[in-house]
Write an enzyme that holds these catalytic residues in place. Structure first.
Site, short mmCIF file in Angstrom:
data_model
loop_
_atom_site.label_atom_id
_atom_site.label_comp_id
_atom_site.label_asym_id
_atom_site.label_seq_id
_atom_site.Cartn_x
_atom_site.Cartn_y
_atom_site.Cartn_z
N GLY A 115 0.84 -1.33 0.01
CA GLY A 115 0.15 -0.01 -0.10
C GLY A 115 0.89 1.01 -0.18
N ASP A 179 7.00 1.18 8.31
CA ASP A 179 5.50 0.88 8.66
C ASP A 179 5.65 -0.41 9.34
OD1 ASP A 179 2.82 1.10 8.63
OD2 ASP A 179 2.63 0.03 6.96
N CYS A 232 -0.34 0.57 12.93
CA CYS A 232 -1.78 0.87 13.09
C CYS A 232 -2.15 0.25 14.52
CB CYS A 232 -2.38 0.14 12.03
SG CYS A 232 -2.04 -1.73 12.02
N1 SAM Z 1 3.57 -1.28 4.54
C1 SAM Z 1 2.87 -2.21 4.12
C2 SAM Z 1 1.60 -1.71 3.44
O1 SAM Z 1 1.38 -0.56 3.36
O2 SAM Z 1 1.45 -2.55 2.58
C3 SAM Z 1 2.18 -2.81 5.64
C4 SAM Z 1 3.40 -3.40 6.37
S1 SAM Z 1 2.91 -4.40 7.63
C5 SAM Z 1 2.16 -3.26 9.01
C6 SAM Z 1 4.38 -4.84 8.58
C7 SAM Z 1 5.05 -5.84 7.82
O3 SAM Z 1 6.61 -6.08 8.56
C8 SAM Z 1 4.61 -7.05 7.22
O4 SAM Z 1 4.63 -7.38 6.07
C9 SAM Z 1 5.23 -8.22 8.04
O5 SAM Z 1 5.67 -9.32 7.36
C10 SAM Z 1 6.95 -7.45 8.10
N2 SAM Z 1 7.49 -7.74 9.15
C11 SAM Z 1 7.51 -8.67 10.37
N3 SAM Z 1 8.50 -8.80 10.89
C12 SAM Z 1 9.45 -8.21 10.55
C13 SAM Z 1 10.89 -7.86 11.11
N4 SAM Z 1 11.38 -8.53 11.84
N5 SAM Z 1 11.62 -7.03 10.33
C14 SAM Z 1 10.97 -6.24 9.12
N6 SAM Z 1 9.69 -6.46 8.81
C15 SAM Z 1 9.04 -7.41 9.48
#
Ligand code: SAM
Length: 454
Positions: A115, A179, A232
């Protein structure tokens, strides 16, 4: 609907005090649905003329709109064509605050499903470089597909841990977005799963993880660069608390003054016993703004730019000088970028792209086609960067044409034109390719994108 966790409600009551009843009512209220027009494909005014649904503008994003029941824009062919991205309205504020300039290098550290990366790409108008990173492989694939659907030309999708990126790209970026993965309290209205998974232990472990990812940013961002951190969720531990600990550890960062619009509220330093500066962070509350719960912090690293960008490497691929020849019978003007071949696959990478040697790159750039012996097959991704008039041969349908449904199901179509590659488009926007051989258009829509009716 799953019950809201009582411990969460008690925490919020003690934080919000007199405001709590409005918050509680807001949690039971309607959730907002939004779409963001993809200005890489068309201007907002053009989309508003095409839109089959009534739309209302989102205060903090000039390309964002609310839609209402019974509209289902996610099921419309304009969605397949990448004319917009379905996005929670509060989430549309994040890229607006990062505000990348065309030509900059921008890193989205936790990018799937895309997104915010697709929003950043639209703000940059195809100029500069985006590294959209996602640590989970399956989610990185979805991210790549969304970047293709929206016709993003200047992004590389990587599948790495932030720590490895920090080693590979020292102080390389003008802007960084984190994010962060969070406990998702802001999505309680929409997402019963988030309610089920909530526990105070999960909130604490999210805060630890968020800080550890955030701590990689000083190694990635250039002096003078901008960082946006967002979640969020409502919990102060994951929001003001993470930012405060980060600022204590990295005093070369400071919070920027920001403008609040559309019912946004300032952050709450007193909730974490932190300094007044934390009031420069932003909170979107469901009882105050027309969106779900969100938190945003806009930070700047002190100093001025001293860019030490890694130079482009050709170690895993060889540039094909003659790729334009292959494309010249298919499109009038080949897209911009540096052609690079990985196996038989041709990609265009932004002119100033860095070496990706040693990194897992899911999408090294815009996929333009496949070389098969002496034949060249245009890539599906390329079709989403084109309008009908950009292709040497094209066949255009209105969104309710029965031929279009047949194309989306993967069927062949009759056609009288000369043999060659045809861009199949809807309302003039490229959707995919078909190859004309002796009066029949053979469908080249990727199998995974075909729509089957039962
Ligand atoms: N920015 C995205 C969007 O707008 O579509 C949404 C991101 S979502 C809130 C957070 C993301 O962080 C997820 O896709 C998740 O897989 C990833 N994530 C989980 N653990 C993580 C880590 N240790 N380091 C980096 N990213 C991680």
């Amino acid at each position: 609907m799953e019950k809201l966790p009582q411990e969460f409600l008690d925490n919020m009551e003690s934080l919000l005090g007199e405001e709590y009843p409005q918050f509680r009512e807001g949690l039971n209220g309607q959730s907002w649905q939004g779409l963001r027009v993809n200005t890489l494909r068309l201007e907002v005014e053009e989309f508003l003329k095409l839109s089959p649904w009534p739309l209302q503008p989102v205060a903090w994003c000039s390309t964002g709109f609310y839609y209402f029941e019974p509209a289902r824009p996610g099921r419309h062919v304009f969605h397949d064509a990448g004319l917009y991205y379905i996005q929670e309205p509060s989430a549309m504020a994040v890229a607006e605050y990062l505000r990348p300039e065309p030509g900059e290098w921008v890193l989205d550290l936790a990018a799937a499903p895309g997104g915010k990366s697709t929003h950043l790409a639209a703000l940059m108008g195809g100029e500069g470089l985006i590294i959209a990173n996602e640590v989970h492989r399956g989610r990185a694939q979805i991210l790549s597909q969304n970047m293709e659907r929206l016709g993003v030309t200047n992004a590389i999708v990587t599948n790495e841990a932030p720590e490895r990126l920090a080693m590979h790209f020292p102080e390389a970026f003008d802007r960084v977005l984190l994010d962060a993965p969070c406990s998702g309290e802001g999505m309680f209205r929409k997402n019963p799963e988030a309610r089920r998974e909530w526990s105070s232990a999960h909130v604490q472990s999210c805060a630890v993880r968020q800080l550890s990812i955030l701590e990689t940013v000083p190694r990635l961002l250039r002096p003078g660069g901008r960082l946006v951190y967002s979640t969020c969720t409502f919990s102060p531990e994951e929001n003001e608390g993470v930012i405060w600990r980060f600022l204590q550890r990295f005093p070369e960062f400071s919070l920027e003054e920001v403008c609040l619009t559309g019912g946004m509220a300032p952050g709450q330093p007193e909730w974490v016993g932190g300094p007044g500066e934390l009031a420069r962070t932003i909170r979107l509350w469901p009882h105050k703004a027309r969106g779900e719960g969100h938190f945003i912090a806009v930070l700047r690293r002190k100093g001025t730019a001293q860019l030490r960008r890694p130079s482009r490497g050709n170690e895993r691929g060889r540039a094909y000088g003659d790729f334009r020849e292959h494309l010249s019978g298919i499109v009038h003007t080949p897209p911009q970028g540096q052609p690079v071949a990985f196996g038989g696959q041709l990609y265009l990478v932004p002119q100033a792209a860095p070496s990706l040697d040693g990194l897992k790159a899911m999408r090294p750039g815009l996929h333009v086609g496949t070389l098969k012996k002496n034949r060249f097959e245009p890539a599906h991704a390329l079709s989403h960067t084109l309008r009908a008039e950009d292709a040497v041969y094209s066949i255009d349908f209105s969104c309710d044409a029965p031929e279009l449904s047949r194309f989306l199901r993967g069927e062949t179509l009759p056609c009288d034109g000369p043999d060659g590659w045809y861009l199949v488009s809807v309302a003039g926007f490229g959707l995919g390719w078909a190859k004309q051989v002796k009066g029949t258009l053979k469908n080249h829509l990727p199998k995974g994108l075909r729509q089957f009716t039962s």
